[in-house]
Design an enzyme around this catalytic site. Structure first.
Site, PDB file in Angstrom:
ATOM      1  N   LYS A  17       0.731  -1.068  -0.099  1.00  0.00           N
ATOM      2  CA  LYS A  17      -0.133   0.034  -0.002  1.00  0.00           C
ATOM      3  C   LYS A  17       0.927   1.201   0.008  1.00  0.00           C
ATOM      4  CE  LYS A  17      -2.089  -1.025   3.770  1.00  0.00           C
ATOM      5  NZ  LYS A  17      -1.306  -2.163   4.409  1.00  0.00           N
ATOM      6  N   ARG A  92      -8.805   0.819   9.819  1.00  0.00           N
ATOM      7  CA  ARG A  92      -8.154  -0.536  10.232  1.00  0.00           C
ATOM      8  C   ARG A  92      -9.019  -1.356  10.769  1.00  0.00           C
ATOM      9  NH1 ARG A  92      -2.370   0.560   9.383  1.00  0.00           N
ATOM     10  NH2 ARG A  92      -1.150  -1.268   9.583  1.00  0.00           N
ATOM     11  N   ARG A 128      12.121  -6.267   4.361  1.00  0.00           N
ATOM     12  CA  ARG A 128      12.165  -4.730   4.288  1.00  0.00           C
ATOM     13  C   ARG A 128      13.343  -3.945   5.041  1.00  0.00           C
ATOM     14  NH1 ARG A 128       6.302  -1.844   4.527  1.00  0.00           N
ATOM     15  NH2 ARG A 128       6.532  -2.172   6.939  1.00  0.00           N
TER      16      ARG A 128
HETATM   17  P1  AMP Z   1       1.884   0.506   8.854  1.00  0.00           P
HETATM   18  O1  AMP Z   1       2.826   1.484   8.722  1.00  0.00           O
HETATM   19  O2  AMP Z   1       0.481   1.107   8.187  1.00  0.00           O
HETATM   20  O3  AMP Z   1       2.105  -0.728   8.744  1.00  0.00           O
HETATM   21  O4  AMP Z   1       1.604   0.880  10.525  1.00  0.00           O
HETATM   22  C1  AMP Z   1       2.566   0.677  11.328  1.00  0.00           C
HETATM   23  C2  AMP Z   1       1.678   0.713  12.998  1.00  0.00           C
HETATM   24  O5  AMP Z   1       0.964   1.875  13.049  1.00  0.00           O
HETATM   25  C3  AMP Z   1       0.548  -0.327  13.152  1.00  0.00           C
HETATM   26  O6  AMP Z   1       1.019  -1.733  13.042  1.00  0.00           O
HETATM   27  C4  AMP Z   1      -0.106  -0.016  14.074  1.00  0.00           C
HETATM   28  O7  AMP Z   1       0.359  -0.061  15.376  1.00  0.00           O
HETATM   29  C5  AMP Z   1      -0.271   1.691  13.973  1.00  0.00           C
HETATM   30  N1  AMP Z   1      -1.185   2.209  12.898  1.00  0.00           N
HETATM   31  C6  AMP Z   1      -1.293   2.484  11.785  1.00  0.00           C
HETATM   32  N2  AMP Z   1      -2.528   3.075  11.249  1.00  0.00           N
HETATM   33  C7  AMP Z   1      -3.434   2.702  12.120  1.00  0.00           C
HETATM   34  C8  AMP Z   1      -4.594   2.554  12.181  1.00  0.00           C
HETATM   35  N3  AMP Z   1      -5.832   3.263  11.333  1.00  0.00           N
HETATM   36  N4  AMP Z   1      -5.329   2.419  13.501  1.00  0.00           N
HETATM   37  C9  AMP Z   1      -4.467   1.708  14.771  1.00  0.00           C
HETATM   38  N5  AMP Z   1      -3.238   1.805  14.518  1.00  0.00           N
HETATM   39  C10 AMP Z   1      -2.609   2.224  13.475  1.00  0.00           C
END
Ligand code: AMP
Length: 229
Positions: A17, A92, A128
């Site tokens: 994404k 999410r 990664r």
């Molecule tokens: P990502 O970079 O999108 O994989 O997000 C990394 C981390 O940020 C996730 O594992 C969650 O701990 C937190 N996070 C990101 N987006 C959300 C969301 N919409 N709701 C809750 N936690 C989030």
């Protein structure tokens, strides 16, 4: 106008994404809003909330909905109200999807669902690496740097995100299945939902999404959104 819509990139961690988000935002003139990036920024603040957010991210759990919604609202507000949004990592769970509908009001919401096999996700996440200086992302399996742990683009050190360690990856995928995957059923019968094969290489995925968004742009005004699934 496609530029006035909100688009949600839905998919498991490692689905690609973030990679697509940057290119799509540039191509379609959308404001990019990645909650993972915004929350990592918050975690760097030397406040109690910042340190709590950092700990939650390191455990691979979800940050509380209200806090995420505040961060999203703040970022949407600071865009000056111009143009549409591309959301990477939000919503999410179903509660966040409700919050998004409230925020969106009459603005149409399009959803792009990335379908990716689990073993591909695990390899992408565990392999990664991020450059601390220029932000370039590479993967030790699919796009290894010329020199181990060194960024090809700027020569700075590459880091392994703490939440990309195997035990946290497992937790993040479990959270995805339990909390986020139900959103596929929630959105799939609505206008503007379509799926992409996220197993393909990034350029092929980009072309598939762009093609569908362009058709959307040609055939529909604002609203409704409608596209081949
Ligand atoms: P990502 O970079 O999108 O994989 O997000 C990394 C981390 O940020 C996730 O594992 C969650 O701990 C937190 N996070 C990101 N987006 C959300 C969301 N919409 N709701 C809750 N936690 C989030």
């Amino acid at each position: 106008m496609i530029e006035d819509n909100i688009f949600v990139l839905l998919g498991a961690p490692g689905a690609g994404k973030g990679t697509q988000a940057e290119k799509l935002a540039r191509e379609f003139h959308l404001n990019l809003l990645g909650t993972g990036d915004l929350l990592r920024e918050k975690a760097r603040e030397e406040t109690q909330v910042g340190s709590q957010v950092g700990q939650i991210i390191e455990r691979g759990e979800l940050v509380p909905d209200q806090l995420v919604a505040d961060v999203v609202r703040e970022r949407m507000g600071s865009s000056g109200g111009a143009g549409g949004f591309l959301l990477d990592g939000f919503p999410r769970n179903l509660a966040q999807a409700d919050l998004l509908e409230q925020m969106a009001g009459n603005t149409p919401i399009g959803v792009i669902n990335f379908r990716v096999d689990e073993e591909v996700l695990v390899k992408r996440l565990s392999g990664r690496r991020f450059c601390m200086e220029c932000g370039k992302i590479c993967n030790v399996y699919f796009s290894p740097p010329g020199k181990e742990d060194v960024c090809d683009a700027c020569g700075a050190k590459l880091i392994h995100r703490p939440d990309d360690r195997p035990e946290v990856v497992r937790k993040r995928l479990q959270v995805y299945r339990e909390e986020t995957e139900p959103l596929v059923a929630f959105y799939s019968n609505k206008e503007g939902f379509f799926g992409v094969n996220g197993n393909l290489d990034p350029q092929a995925v980009f072309e598939e999404i762009s093609g569908k968004l362009l058709r959307l742009k040609e055939h529909t005004g604002n609203p409704p959104l409608s596209v081949d699934r």
